[in-house]
Every structure is written in structure tokens, then in C-alpha cells.
Design an enzyme around this catalytic site. Structure first.
Site, PDB file in Angstrom:
ATOM      1  N   LYS A  28      41.995  30.187  43.000  1.00  0.00           N
ATOM      2  CA  LYS A  28      40.742  30.619  43.622  1.00  0.00           C
ATOM      3  C   LYS A  28      40.150  29.596  44.591  1.00  0.00           C
ATOM      4  O   LYS A  28      39.411  29.957  45.507  1.00  0.00           O
ATOM      5  CB  LYS A  28      39.708  30.937  42.544  1.00  0.00           C
ATOM      6  CG  LYS A  28      39.988  32.208  41.753  1.00  0.00           C
ATOM      7  CD  LYS A  28      39.641  33.449  42.549  1.00  0.00           C
ATOM      8  CE  LYS A  28      39.671  34.692  41.695  1.00  0.00           C
ATOM      9  NZ  LYS A  28      39.279  35.897  42.447  1.00  0.00           N
ATOM     10  N   SER A  41      33.736  35.760  36.900  1.00  0.00           N
ATOM     11  CA  SER A  41      33.915  35.538  35.461  1.00  0.00           C
ATOM     12  C   SER A  41      34.316  34.103  35.159  1.00  0.00           C
ATOM     13  O   SER A  41      34.346  33.702  34.000  1.00  0.00           O
ATOM     14  CB  SER A  41      34.978  36.487  34.907  1.00  0.00           C
ATOM     15  OG  SER A  41      36.240  36.200  35.485  1.00  0.00           O
ATOM     16  N   GLU A  68      48.990  44.096  36.008  1.00  0.00           N
ATOM     17  CA  GLU A  68      47.665  44.253  35.418  1.00  0.00           C
ATOM     18  C   GLU A  68      47.778  44.345  33.899  1.00  0.00           C
ATOM     19  O   GLU A  68      48.811  44.773  33.375  1.00  0.00           O
ATOM     20  CB  GLU A  68      47.007  45.553  35.893  1.00  0.00           C
ATOM     21  CG  GLU A  68      46.589  45.572  37.344  1.00  0.00           C
ATOM     22  CD  GLU A  68      45.868  46.856  37.699  1.00  0.00           C
ATOM     23  OE1 GLU A  68      44.691  46.781  38.097  1.00  0.00           O
ATOM     24  OE2 GLU A  68      46.482  47.946  37.575  1.00  0.00           O
ATOM     25  N   GLY A  85      43.149  47.342  31.834  1.00  0.00           N
ATOM     26  CA  GLY A  85      42.480  47.301  33.138  1.00  0.00           C
ATOM     27  C   GLY A  85      43.414  47.721  34.246  1.00  0.00           C
ATOM     28  O   GLY A  85      43.750  46.933  35.132  1.00  0.00           O
ATOM     29  N   ASP A 133      43.102  49.686  36.843  1.00  0.00           N
ATOM     30  CA  ASP A 133      42.401  50.370  37.939  1.00  0.00           C
ATOM     31  C   ASP A 133      43.206  50.386  39.231  1.00  0.00           C
ATOM     32  O   ASP A 133      43.211  51.391  39.954  1.00  0.00           O
ATOM     33  CB  ASP A 133      41.025  49.741  38.187  1.00  0.00           C
ATOM     34  CG  ASP A 133      41.101  48.242  38.414  1.00  0.00           C
ATOM     35  OD1 ASP A 133      41.499  47.524  37.470  1.00  0.00           O
ATOM     36  OD2 ASP A 133      40.769  47.781  39.517  1.00  0.00           O
ATOM     37  N   SER A 190      48.742  32.254  38.150  1.00  0.00           N
ATOM     38  CA  SER A 190      47.526  32.062  38.944  1.00  0.00           C
ATOM     39  C   SER A 190      46.548  31.026  38.421  1.00  0.00           C
ATOM     40  O   SER A 190      45.703  30.555  39.175  1.00  0.00           O
ATOM     41  CB  SER A 190      46.805  33.402  39.116  1.00  0.00           C
ATOM     42  OG  SER A 190      46.475  33.950  37.856  1.00  0.00           O
TER      43      SER A 190
END
Length: 327
Positions: free
Chosen positions: A57, A82, A208, A212, A214, A308
Site C-alpha cells: 500500500k 482497515s 478473493e 468476500g 464481490d 501483498s
């Protein structure tokens, strides 16, 4: 006529790489003969758990913050997250000599809250199950006159995240497939932008948690689908809908989405610790989980995996990975 949504190009990823040079870490690429034997392929793991703040990030947060006009940068930055984006924006603000206010869920991991505050940011909490973080974040930024840097739905954030895949492919050369965790879709959108530009035949596969899914549902429906807020150990992927900007990029560039269970994520975390000698947080372990659990079908010959992040406190890591038969 409505303005077209901004897009992200390979030139944007290259520009981000230049901006991050000497600021972000060029993280290592790990290999394991044991892993290769287990999955029947040559696997290259981009270890973003060694990135600054412990996750990819920082790439996107810094790339976005560094392009703010000086007068806006001086007023400060806001973000909602989060945990990993929270820390990334907090550190980017400190590096650039400004301040940050971060909206975090009340149940965010304690280690991530403490790290965010440790980088000098003010932390404001909310209930992720009853409140809309996007609306709260925009209101917070507007009330205080801050520049809002969202966790994924921003072209500069996406371009910054894409530098992880760019570095991986610069080191490994052509790969047949690239496995990337999917939350809001920024990492995979940037990674797919870089990977498909360098090697047009590469298969980009997102991963995923089952709770979750989506993005998987959205790609199958051809439009953004909202699911109930996921309850999964992969807190960094506990989102209910893909991003408005990331989704069309991923529609165009991502081949498929694989799903993994929480139990499979834990198995991957344990494998990474015992055999690769690295610590991965649940969200960072999902692509490895997909490989180990056979979730991508017959694996191609050379596979890249973006691990990640590794932001998990020792007590939670120990609790998740403890074998029941060992008491």
C-alpha cells in the site's frame, strides 16, 4: 455529458516507479523448490511484506500524495482504511512533511491501529458493519479541508500499486500467469496494467476470500455487485463492492477470480512461515492459498504471486496458525 472516468496506463505505472525510486523498497522475489514441486510449476513470490509499512500500500499512497499541489499537501491528507492503507498514508504524509487523519474500523487489528498512530497520524474510528466509510471519509476530509486519498479508487494509487508487478516482471522475465489478491481492486488493476503491457499473453488471476467474492460476482454479472460486508480473517479484503474506477480496468484485463476459504488461507500462512521463512497476514496469503489448494486448475509453467503484506501481530498469527492437535 458525464466526464469519462480516468484510466491508468503503463506510462502512469512507469512514472510512479520513477517517483518511488529511492523511497519505496524494491522488495525481494522468493522461490522455493518445495513449493514448485507441490504445485507443479515454477513460482516467483513478490514479497511485499518487506515493503515499507509491511505491505504494498505504501507504493500507491506515496505516489498519490507526492502529486498533490503544494498548498493542498500543506493542509494535510485524509484516508479511510482497515489498516495497511492507513499506515501507508500516515507514512507518506510524514515523508512529505505534512499531517494525516485516518478513518479506521473499530475492529481493525490492534497492531495496524497502533502502527498508524505511530507514524504520526490521528486515528478516527467507525463501525464497518453499520456505517459507510466512504461517506464518512469524504465528510471528514471536507470538514477539515484535507486531501482525501482513497485506498484503491484513485488513478495515482492504482499506478503506484502497479509498480509491484513491474518490478516482479523486470526480475523474472516473462510469466505465464500472475496471481494477485483482490480487495477493492487497486493492486490487481495496477498489476494487470503493467503485466499485460509488458507481456500481452499473461493470464492475470485475482484471488478473493470465499466470504468476500464481490469482484468475482461483479465480473460474472458484468456490473458492480454489492455483497454483505464479509466476515473473514482476510480483513484487508473484507470489502462489499469493487471500486468504480478499478472495476472497468479489471473487467478488461483480469482473466478470472479464484476463491479460497479461511482454512486454506491459514494453511498458506503456515506454509509461508515454515517453508519460506516469511510472515504473511491473511490477505497477503490468499494467492499462495489458491495455488496450494489447486484453485486455479492446471497451473501454467511460470507463475508470479504477489504476497501483498505481512501486517499481523504475533498473538493473532500464533492463534490462527496453531495446529489443533498440538494444543
Amino acid at each position: 455529458m458525464a466526464a469519462a472516468a480516468p484510466t491508468v496506463t503503463f506510462a502512469d505505472v512507469r512514472g510512479a516507479a520513477a517517483r518511488l525510486e529511492g523511497i519505496a523498497h524494491r522488495t525481494p522475489v522468493l522461490t522455493s523448490r518445495t513449493l514448485n514441486s507441490l504445485v507443479g510449476a515454477e513460482v516467483f513470490i513478490k514479497a511485499e511484506n518487506f515493503q515499507r509499512i509491511g505491505a504494498f500500500k505504501f507504493r500507491g499512497a506515496y505516489n498519490a500524495a507526492a502529486q498533490l499541489p503544494p498548498d493542498q499537501l500543506a493542509k494535510g491528507i485524509a484516508a479511510y482504511s482497515s489498516g495497511n492503507h492507513a499506515q501507508a498514508v500516515a507514512l507518506a504524509a510524514r515523508e512529505l512533511g505534512t499531517t494525516a487523519v485516518i478513518l479506521m474500523p473499530e475492529d481493525a487489528p490492534r497492531s495496524k491501529r497502533e502502527a498508524t498512530a505511530g507514524y504520526g497520524a490521528e486515528v478516527v474510528t467507525y463501525d464497518r458493519y453499520t456505517q459507510d466509510r466512504t461517506a464518512l471519509g469524504h465528510a471528514l476530509a471536507e470538514d477539515r479541508g484535507l486531501a482525501l486519498i482513497p485506498p484503491y479508487d484513485h488513478p495515482h494509487v492504482i499506478a503506484g500499486q502497479g509498480t509491484a508487478a513491474l518490478e516482479l516482471l523486470e526480475e523474472t522475465g516473462p510469466l505465464d500467469a500472475l496471481l494477485v489478491p483482490v480487495g477493492g481492486g487497486g493492486l490487481i488493476a495496477g498489476s494487470a496494467t503493467a503485466a499485460t503491457a509488458l507481456h500481452p499473453g499473461i493470464r492475470v488471476i485475482g484471488v478473493e476470500p470465499e466470504a468476500g467474492d464481490d469482484t468475482k460476482r461483479s465480473l460474472e454479472a458484468g456490473t458492480r455487485v454489492t455483497v454483505p460486508v464479509p466476515r473473514t480473517i482476510a480483513d484487508g479484503q473484507a470489502l462489499d463492492t469493487p471500486g468504480a474506477l478499478t472495476f472497468p480496468l479489471n473487467q478488461r484485463l483480469v482473466e478470472a477470480i479464484a476463491l479460497v476459504s479461511d482454512a486454506e488461507i491459514v494453511t498458506a500462512m503456515r506454509f509461508a512461515f515454515e517453508r519460506l521463512k516469511i510472515v504473511l497476514e491473511p490477505s497477503g496469503a490468499t494467492p499462495l492459498a489458491a495455488l496450494l489448494a489447486g484453485r486455479i486448475g492446471d497451473p501454467p509453467r511460470r507463475i508470479g504471486v504477489i504476497a501483498s503484506g505481512g501486517n499481523i501481530d504475533v498473538d493473532r498469527f500464533a492463534a490462527l496458525t496453531a495446529r489443533p492437535d498440538r494444543g
